[in-house]
Write an enzyme that holds these catalytic residues in place. Structure first.
Site, PDB file in Angstrom:
ATOM      1  N   ASN A  11       0.862  -1.191   0.000  1.00 17.12           N
ATOM      2  CA  ASN A  11       0.000   0.000   0.000  1.00 17.12           C
ATOM      3  C   ASN A  11       0.894   1.236   0.000  1.00 17.12           C
ATOM      4  OD1 ASN A  11      -2.332   1.663   0.271  1.00 17.12           O
ATOM      5  ND2 ASN A  11      -1.875   1.845   2.438  1.00 17.12           N
ATOM      6  N   GLU A  12       0.971   1.940   1.114  1.00 14.89           N
ATOM      7  CA  GLU A  12       1.817   3.142   1.120  1.00 14.89           C
ATOM      8  C   GLU A  12       3.209   2.757   1.603  1.00 14.89           C
ATOM      9  OE1 GLU A  12      -0.247   6.152   3.338  1.00 14.89           O
ATOM     10  OE2 GLU A  12      -1.331   6.840   1.575  1.00 14.89           O
TER      11      GLU A  12
HETATM   12  O1  AHR Z   1      -7.709   6.302   3.360  1.00 15.10           O
HETATM   13  C1  AHR Z   1      -7.173   6.300   4.643  1.00 15.10           C
HETATM   14  C2  AHR Z   1      -5.694   5.944   4.662  1.00 15.10           C
HETATM   15  O2  AHR Z   1      -4.971   6.911   3.972  1.00 15.10           O
HETATM   16  C3  AHR Z   1      -5.331   4.677   3.953  1.00 15.10           C
HETATM   17  O3  AHR Z   1      -5.491   3.577   4.751  1.00 15.10           O
HETATM   18  C4  AHR Z   1      -3.898   4.883   3.635  1.00 15.10           C
HETATM   19  O4  AHR Z   1      -3.493   4.193   2.485  1.00 15.10           O
HETATM   20  C5  AHR Z   1      -3.757   6.381   3.519  1.00 15.10           C
HETATM   21  O5  AHR Z   1      -2.734   6.837   4.317  1.00 15.10           O
END
Ligand code: AHR
Length: 658
Positions: free
Chosen positions: A376-377
């Protein structure tokens, strides 16, 4: 002519030019296709944040149904007074059942009516509706004695609004599922479930559950129909799941593992939701992931709403803001195997190992999975080296399968630049960009993709939202100003559909009594849900997607904020229409003529959809459609469309081409 006169003349000419420019006609070149718009263009991002799944779209009403929360009786209250110490025991059979170790043992001593029982508070209460059927179930074990459960739905004043009884059969040493159904006699936002236990002997009980009958498609143990309907109404091109940071987990032990979310629900091992105590000011210690909504259900949901599934998997790295744990490269195989197995679970033949599991769950047909996110991030060289190993393994087995890769947390800065460079060097299929920014950022970045590298690597604008009042959290952040800024920005995404092939607002759902992160697209309480103005914008883009981008120009330039106007045009080759989208971010009505070139004839009447409101306006449970589109028709003469674009408005026009 003296100097003063020349200066005055120059000023006048400049003023006239500005006026001419302001009044200039817009030109749409209907025969100059610039890019194809993929069916996946506008999608949705689902994460179990803000009580999105448990307590949200997953319709289970009982919280902590299997006593596995950190405090085993969280959400439960013992009713009445146990006669002796140990009449209520939480038993942990970890060696025998590691996924669902705890159950409750109740010892009865000829208990009569209303002397002993349990009460469940639900997720911020239980929403129940008058005359609707509620389906109760539990796993029980009873070796001897006569035991009966008296079930009661009670309202916030403890008055009974629905009741039934269940006799517990003798089960010997086996567990048996018992069921009972009853109607609620009233609508109540904050109901509770009381379970009175009568009789004599010993009862073991686990997986205590209550579902409404009106789930999506009437599926037992299913999802809240009103919330799924909100998604279906958007006709999203894809659905990304299960997040978000939830994929990474606070640490690797608490990462999302899809294999633990499929099969019988009593075997799905729950974990703490990573949003549980993430924000000091929005604590939710009772927030867990039971995985009643698991990967099979996500795929089914995608299929139901006609969206391409886009699962995101952990890449061997936990959240870098939290523990920042990484799995060593030489121990990444199980993570990679999870990815390969997921493709087989979704697409494999029913004779394959994982295809057989899918078929066993009731879906022999494949789910047609074509893409997957890895990480993800996540950021840094640690991400790149892990991603490369995933890519190698996945592409070796499934060469056409698309992989979405992360560009970190921000749309700019060192981490972004590094990843953007590295990912493009490896010809990544998709780079996932995230932007949570002020509305002004969205307005000034509508041209972000105009000069982006055009090649094999595509952009997935995977999470974005305009945040007003950055420092003051609250749902008023979802106001029309934030929505219109997103609309302006989205015209830039559509104009660059050859670069950006997918986009989704984030987060998707929020429970009004249990959110951690705002703004959000759709707000729910225990009974209903409504779309924010931002939802209306997303929906209007998605329902008017079109198939091919064509130029819409003023003075030969794209409309990216000049005169407070943002616009884009496309053809819908499926319906033979020309579709214009125009966003006026000013406080004034803008009058514009649009002439169409490259088309023989336009129909004399076009459909017009207008979303317009004051910048601070919001939707709410009381006024869910305060900001909502208004449909009308507009006359067209000689391929000329005269537009009156309302202050702070987003207008879509659909014109049949003849
Ligand atoms: O959308 C909320 C959060 O924002 C998500 O979990 C993450 O990917 C981002 O930091």
């Amino acid at each position: 002519m003296n100097f003063k006169k020349i200066a005055a003349l120059l000023l006048m000419t400049a003023a006239m030019q500005t006026q001419a420019q302001n009044n200039s006609t817009l030109v749409v070149k209907a025969n100059q296709v610039k890019a194809e718009i993929k069916p996946t263009m506008w999608g949705v991002f689902f994460e179990d944040i803000n009580l999105g799944a448990d307590g949200g779209i997953y319709a289970e009403l009982v919280k902590n149904r299997s006593f596995e929360f950190i405090k085993p009786l969280m959400g439960w209250k013992v009713l009445g007074k146990p006669k002796t110490e140990g009449d209520f025991l939480v038993i942990n059979r970890n060696d025998e059942n590691t996924n669902n170790p705890r159950f409750l043992r109740v010892t009865l001593h000829n208990n009569t009516s209303h002397t002993i029982g349990l009460s469940n508070e639900g997720f911020r209460g239980m929403g129940v509706k008058k005359d609707l059927r509620y389906d109760f179930s539990a796993m029980v074990r009873k070796k001897s004695g006569d035991v009966k459960l008296v079930l009661e739905l009670v309202n916030s004043k403890d008055a009974v609004i629905g009741t039934t009884e269940v006799n517990i059969p003798a089960t010997g040493s086996d567990w048996k599922k018992i069921t009972a159904s009853f109607n609620s006699t009233a609508t109540e936002m904050k109901a509770k479930l009381n379970i009175w236990i009568e009789g004599d002997g010993e009862l073991d009980v686990d997986m205590i559950s209550l579902f409404p009958a009106d789930t999506w498609k009437g599926r037992p143990g299913g999802m809240r129909a009103d919330m799924v309907q909100m998604l279906a109404d958007m006709k999203p091109g894809f659905i990304r799941f299960p997040g978000g940071c939830i994929v990474e987990g606070f640490d690797l032990a608490r990462r999302y593992q899809w294999k633990k979310t499929i099969g019988p629900i009593e075997e799905r091992q729950l974990i703490i939701n990573r949003w549980n105590t993430e924000f000091a000011n929005r604590q939710a210690p009772d927030y867990f992931q039971t995985f009643g909504l698991g990967f099979f259900e996500y795929f089914q949901l995608a299929e139901d709403i006609g969206a391409s599934p886009l699962p995101i998997l952990n890449c061997g790295m936990a959240c870098q803001f939290n523990s920042a744990e990484v799995a060593p490269l030489n121990q990444l195989d199980p993570y990679i195997q999870d990815a390969l197995d997921l493709i087989e679970f979704a697409n494999g033949d029913v004779t394959s190992t994982w295809g057989k599991v899918r078929a066993g769950m009731g879906h022999p047909q494949p789910f047609n999975l074509k893409m997957m996110g890895i990480g993800n991030e996540n950021w840094g060289p640690q991400y790149v080296e892990r991603l490369q190993l995933f890519r190698k393994a996945i592409k070796a087995k499934y060469p056409d399968f698309k992989i979405v890769s992360s560009s970190g947390t921000d749309p700019d800065g060192g981490r972004f630049d590094y990843l953007n460079g590295e990912l493009r060097k490896m010809n990544a299929d998709f780079i996932d960009e995230h932007y949570y920014r002020k509305p002004e950022w969205f307005l000034s970045n509508a041209a972000r993709y105009d000069n982006y590298e055009r090649g094999t690597t595509k952009v997935f604008a995977g999470e974005y939202a305009a945040h007003v009042n950055w420092d003051t959290p609250g749902i008023r952040r979802n106001n029309w100003f934030s929505a219109i800024a997103e609309a302006a920005f989205m015209t830039g995404l559509e104009r660059n559909a050859d670069v950006v092939e997918m986009a989704s607002y984030a987060p998707l759902f929020a429970h009004t009594d249990g959110w951690q992160w705002a703004p959000d697209l759709i707000w729910a309480n225990n009974l209903t849900s409504y779309g924010s103005p931002n939802y209306q914008v997303q929906k209007m883009f998605s329902l008017n997607k079109g198939t091919h981008v064509v130029p819409l120009l003023q003075d030969n330039k794209a409309l990216e904020g000049a005169d407070s106007l943002y616009a884009t045009a496309c053809l819908d080759k499926n319906t033979g229409e020309l579709v214009l989208k125009l966003v006026n971010v000013s406080a004034k009505t803008i009058t514009k003529d649009v002439t169409a070139e490259g088309v023989k004839k336009l129909a004399p009447l076009a459909k017009q959809f207008v979303l317009a409101s004051a910048p601070g306006n919001v939707n709410s449970f009381a006024e869910p459609m305060a900001v909502a589109p208004v449909e009308s028709t507009i006359a067209i003469k000689n391929k000329k469309i005269s537009l009156q674009l309302q202050p702070y408005s987003f207008t879509v026009i659909r014109i049949k081409m003849q």
